[in-house]
Design a protein around this motif. Structure first.
Motif, PDB file in Angstrom:
ATOM      1  N   GLU A 172       0.847  -1.191   0.000  1.00 30.78           N
ATOM      2  CA  GLU A 172       0.000   0.000   0.000  1.00 30.78           C
ATOM      3  C   GLU A 172       0.875   1.231   0.000  1.00 30.78           C
ATOM      4  O   GLU A 172       2.000   1.220   0.509  1.00 30.78           O
ATOM      5  CB  GLU A 172      -0.885   0.011   1.250  1.00 30.78           C
ATOM      6  N   ALA A 173       0.322   2.269  -0.621  1.00 37.20           N
ATOM      7  CA  ALA A 173       1.057   3.537  -0.604  1.00 37.20           C
ATOM      8  C   ALA A 173       1.204   3.987   0.847  1.00 37.20           C
ATOM      9  O   ALA A 173       0.277   3.814   1.639  1.00 37.20           O
ATOM     10  CB  ALA A 173       0.296   4.595  -1.391  1.00 37.20           C
ATOM     11  N   PRO A 174       2.348   4.496   1.179  1.00 33.36           N
ATOM     12  CA  PRO A 174       2.499   4.957   2.564  1.00 33.36           C
ATOM     13  C   PRO A 174       1.546   6.109   2.840  1.00 33.36           C
ATOM     14  O   PRO A 174       1.223   6.871   1.922  1.00 33.36           O
ATOM     15  CB  PRO A 174       3.957   5.423   2.620  1.00 33.36           C
ATOM     16  N   PRO A 175       1.066   6.182   4.058  1.00 35.94           N
ATOM     17  CA  PRO A 175       0.146   7.291   4.374  1.00 35.94           C
ATOM     18  C   PRO A 175       0.867   8.624   4.192  1.00 35.94           C
ATOM     19  O   PRO A 175       2.087   8.694   4.372  1.00 35.94           O
ATOM     20  CB  PRO A 175      -0.206   7.047   5.843  1.00 35.94           C
ATOM     21  N   PRO A 176       0.120   9.626   3.767  1.00 31.07           N
ATOM     22  CA  PRO A 176       0.778  10.928   3.578  1.00 31.07           C
ATOM     23  C   PRO A 176       1.398  11.393   4.891  1.00 31.07           C
ATOM     24  O   PRO A 176       0.830  11.159   5.959  1.00 31.07           O
ATOM     25  CB  PRO A 176      -0.371  11.850   3.140  1.00 31.07           C
ATOM     26  N   PRO A 177       2.579  11.976   4.809  1.00 29.38           N
ATOM     27  CA  PRO A 177       3.213  12.425   6.055  1.00 29.38           C
ATOM     28  C   PRO A 177       2.338  13.473   6.732  1.00 29.38           C
ATOM     29  O   PRO A 177       1.643  14.219   6.042  1.00 29.38           O
ATOM     30  CB  PRO A 177       4.535  13.038   5.575  1.00 29.38           C
ATOM     31  N   PRO A 178       2.326  13.457   8.043  1.00 30.75           N
ATOM     32  CA  PRO A 178       1.493  14.449   8.732  1.00 30.75           C
ATOM     33  C   PRO A 178       1.930  15.859   8.346  1.00 30.75           C
ATOM     34  O   PRO A 178       3.113  16.118   8.170  1.00 30.75           O
ATOM     35  CB  PRO A 178       1.758  14.170  10.218  1.00 30.75           C
ATOM     36  N   ARG A 179       0.916  16.741   8.207  1.00 31.54           N
ATOM     37  CA  ARG A 179       1.259  18.110   7.809  1.00 31.54           C
ATOM     38  C   ARG A 179       2.052  18.778   8.920  1.00 31.54           C
ATOM     39  O   ARG A 179       1.714  18.688  10.094  1.00 31.54           O
ATOM     40  CB  ARG A 179      -0.016  18.903   7.542  1.00 31.54           C
ATOM     41  N   LYS A 180       3.121  19.407   8.512  1.00 29.67           N
ATOM     42  CA  LYS A 180       3.983  20.027   9.525  1.00 29.67           C
ATOM     43  C   LYS A 180       3.373  21.317  10.032  1.00 29.67           C
ATOM     44  O   LYS A 180       2.625  21.975   9.337  1.00 29.67           O
ATOM     45  CB  LYS A 180       5.347  20.324   8.903  1.00 29.67           C
ATOM     46  N   TRP A 181       3.755  21.656  11.239  1.00 31.27           N
ATOM     47  CA  TRP A 181       3.307  22.925  11.799  1.00 31.27           C
ATOM     48  C   TRP A 181       4.263  24.022  11.335  1.00 31.27           C
ATOM     49  O   TRP A 181       5.121  24.468  12.074  1.00 31.27           O
ATOM     50  CB  TRP A 181       3.241  22.860  13.319  1.00 31.27           C
ATOM     51  N   THR A 182       4.082  24.430  10.068  1.00 31.38           N
ATOM     52  CA  THR A 182       4.929  25.516   9.581  1.00 31.38           C
ATOM     53  C   THR A 182       4.452  26.824  10.193  1.00 31.38           C
ATOM     54  O   THR A 182       3.352  26.897  10.750  1.00 31.38           O
ATOM     55  CB  THR A 182       4.821  25.627   8.058  1.00 31.38           C
ATOM     56  N   SER A 183       5.291  27.844  10.055  1.00 31.86           N
ATOM     57  CA  SER A 183       4.892  29.133  10.634  1.00 31.86           C
ATOM     58  C   SER A 183       3.655  29.666   9.919  1.00 31.86           C
ATOM     59  O   SER A 183       2.799  30.308  10.536  1.00 31.86           O
ATOM     60  CB  SER A 183       6.040  30.126  10.543  1.00 31.86           C
ATOM     61  N   ALA A 184       3.522  29.375   8.612  1.00 36.85           N
ATOM     62  CA  ALA A 184       2.341  29.836   7.881  1.00 36.85           C
ATOM     63  C   ALA A 184       1.094  29.198   8.458  1.00 36.85           C
ATOM     64  O   ALA A 184       0.051  29.830   8.605  1.00 36.85           O
ATOM     65  CB  ALA A 184       2.471  29.490   6.399  1.00 36.85           C
ATOM     66  N   ARG A 185       1.214  27.897   8.818  1.00 35.17           N
ATOM     67  CA  ARG A 185       0.044  27.197   9.330  1.00 35.17           C
ATOM     68  C   ARG A 185      -0.358  27.756  10.700  1.00 35.17           C
ATOM     69  O   ARG A 185      -1.539  27.971  10.973  1.00 35.17           O
ATOM     70  CB  ARG A 185       0.354  25.711   9.428  1.00 35.17           C
ATOM     71  N   VAL A 186       0.657  28.000  11.535  1.00 36.49           N
ATOM     72  CA  VAL A 186       0.365  28.568  12.856  1.00 36.49           C
ATOM     73  C   VAL A 186      -0.310  29.923  12.688  1.00 36.49           C
ATOM     74  O   VAL A 186      -1.360  30.197  13.287  1.00 36.49           O
ATOM     75  CB  VAL A 186       1.662  28.713  13.681  1.00 36.49           C
ATOM     76  N   ALA A 187       0.272  30.761  11.810  1.00 38.30           N
ATOM     77  CA  ALA A 187      -0.291  32.095  11.595  1.00 38.30           C
ATOM     78  C   ALA A 187      -1.715  31.979  11.063  1.00 38.30           C
ATOM     79  O   ALA A 187      -2.618  32.702  11.506  1.00 38.30           O
ATOM     80  CB  ALA A 187       0.574  32.870  10.615  1.00 38.30           C
ATOM     81  N   GLY A 188      -1.927  31.039  10.131  1.00 42.52           N
ATOM     82  CA  GLY A 188      -3.256  30.861   9.561  1.00 42.52           C
ATOM     83  C   GLY A 188      -4.270  30.458  10.611  1.00 42.52           C
ATOM     84  O   GLY A 188      -5.367  31.008  10.660  1.00 42.52           O
ATOM     85  N   TYR A 189      -3.876  29.523  11.483  1.00 43.56           N
ATOM     86  CA  TYR A 189      -4.809  29.090  12.531  1.00 43.56           C
ATOM     87  C   TYR A 189      -5.105  30.226  13.478  1.00 43.56           C
ATOM     88  O   TYR A 189      -6.255  30.452  13.847  1.00 43.56           O
ATOM     89  CB  TYR A 189      -4.232  27.878  13.283  1.00 43.56           C
TER      90      TYR A 189
END
Lengths: 273, 237
Positions: free
Chosen positions: A9-26
């Motif tokens: 099976e295809a490996p599960p997609p790597p967990p999305r990293k907590w980039t600074s953009a993601r933190v700022a977006g949240y």
């Protein structure tokens, strides 16, 4: 190729990293959600059936006033912008200079100052205006507001239409002439349809600016949406009326934007592949 | 006619010095708003371009709100709403009365609107920079921040300048709205002079001409800046 090759099976997609953009977006998204929730809570906490029934119908009436003032000004301004655009484009230096002065005076000074100039300035020339029988017009604040908006938008619209017509390549005129089509027909049947596509978007922006700009009519005691809101606030000192007004303005501007997107799609439908 | 111009004299019996003070406040307010609006607008544009959906959505909400609301309403919401909010927060610590300064409210409200429009200008300027520029930066081993600072921003400024110049001229006129929250800018000083002299047409015309002069001066200045940013290109033509 045997059948028992293990199907990996295809490996599960790597967990999305907590980039600074993601933190700022949240953080930013949570900020907006908090704003919305606290607005709703504020409306709920301050809900008073009597208050709503007293001011909401008045504000909807004000909304209607805003819409017709702007609608009338835009239509009258469009009519006035035609001679202005012709003057701007004229080879007569005096006429071109007058057009230039008119457009740049109206575009270079604040609408608020223009409206004061007309409304309070007219009061100063009362005798003269009465003599020519125009005083009844300038006596009413709402007429002065429409007059000021019409002049203002005519300057902007003249520039929009002129720019759009000038944007059409010269070859279109020359081609039409080569086919023996008269200048009048060329203008209305060949140039205008193409120019309309170019002018549509800036015209939509101008209408939106006008809707927003019309709020200042409230300063010379016109009871448009903003005027009703200010009246309600000065009577009740309840801040939520401003938030109602904000929602109503956002609703009209968004509706207009949607309509304009549709219009643009329709006018440019022959360009879609 | 001469007595009308006499009203513009500087000193105790003319209104020239009051109007000049108002003009100065208008200029200060317009300039004070600029860094706040530009920086916020730039970050909003970056947010809209980012690949993070939550950031994109939040930044789009920002531009939709502040481009859709009338400036006057934004100003009232910031001024009165800020007052209420500050009062509540301050009330937790002491029961002293605090007042938000009109100047600060003006800077915040006008800055938010400016940022919303500036972000659109920056976005379209970003479209003018080919992807190869970002890729080349990456190939050279520059970090994302360094690519942005050393390669993209210098080109972006040049592309965004015409749009920003337009915005500045709109913003300059927009400052007249602060006269409504009793800030002594050019238009309010003029209104005070009108109240005393009963010469509305003359004084408002003077105010209009002063705004026009500000526009013309800044147009000349902006043209100079534009030429300065293009100084590397002049030899080519």
């Amino acid at each position: 190729m045997s059948a028992d090759v293990a199907i990996t099976e295809a490996p599960p997609p790597p967990p999305r990293k907590w980039t600074s953009a993601r933190v700022a977006g949240y953080v930013f998204s949570i900020f907006w959600i908090a704003c919305a929730v606290s607005c709703v809570a504020y409306f709920a906490a301050g809900y008073d059936a009597e208050f709503v029934s007293r001011y909401l119908p008045r504000m909807i009436g004000g909304l209607w006033t805003t819409v017709w003032i702007v609608g009338l000004s835009i239509v009258l301004g469009a009519a006035l912008s035609v001679p202005v655009a012709f003057a701007r484009n004229s080879e007569n230096l005096i006429l071109a200079g007058l057009g230039y002065g008119y457009v740049n005076f109206l575009r270079g000074t604040p609408l608020l100052a223009q409206i004061f100039l007309i409304y309070y300035g007219a009061g100063q020339f009362r005798e003269a205006l009465e003599a020519v029988g125009l005083w009844w017009f300038f006596r009413e604040a709402v007429n002065c507001a429409i007059f000021a908006f019409t002049l203002n938008t005519s300057a902007y619209q003249a520039e929009i239409y002129l720019g759009a017509v000038r944007n059409i390549p010269k070859g279109q005129w020359e081609g039409a002439r080569a086919l023996g089509i008269s200048d009048r027909v060329t203008f209305f049947k060949i140039i205008v349809p193409q120019a309309a596509m170019i002018a549509l978007r800036p015209l939509g922006n101008e209408i939106i600016l006008m809707i927003k700009g019309s709020a200042i009519a409230s300063i010379i005691t016109v009871f448009d949406l903003m005027g009703e809101t200010r009246l309600a606030f000065s009577r009740s000192f309840d801040f939520q009326v401003y938030l109602w007004a904000a929602l109503m303005y956002l609703a009209i501007v968004e509706t207009l934007r949607r309509i304009w997107d549709r219009l643009e799609q329709r006018l440019t439908r022959h360009l879609v592949r | 006619m001469t007595e009308l111009f006499g009203l513009l004299a500087f000193g105790p019996d003319g209104w020239g010095d009051e109007i000049a003070a108002g003009l100065w406040l208008t200029v200060r307010l317009a300039i004070a708003t600029l860094p706040f609006g530009l920086i916020l607008g730039f970050f909003i544009a970056l947010g809209v371009r980012s690949s993070e959906p939550s950031l994109q959505a939040a930044c789009n909400v920002f531009t939709t709100i502040f481009r859709g609301l009338p400036e006057l309403l934004t100003l009232f919401i910031v001024y009165y709403g800020g007052q209420i909010l500050l009062q509540r927060l301050w009330g937790l610590f002491s029961d002293q009365y605090v007042e938000i300064s009109g100047f600060l409210a003006g800077v915040i409200a006008l800055g938010l609107v400016f940022a919303a429009y500036a972000s659109e200008v920056f976005l379209s300027a970003f479209k003018g920079i080919p992807d190869g520029q970002f890729e080349a930066g990456q190939a050279l081993g520059l970090s994302r921040l360094k690519t942005l600072r050393l390669i993209v921003v210098p080109q972006l400024i040049r592309l965004a300048l015409p749009g920003l110049s337009n915005l500045w001229l709109v913003h300059l006129k927009g400052t007249s709205l602060v006269s409504v929250i009793a800030l002594d800018d050019l238009l309010r000083r003029t209104s005070v002079a009108v109240g005393a002299t009963k010469e509305p047409f003359f004084f408002y015309l003077v105010a209009c001409l002063l705004y026009l002069a500000l526009s013309v001066i800044s147009a000349i200045g902006l043209d100079g800046i534009d030429r300065w940013t293009r100084r590397g290109e002049t030899s080519r033509s």
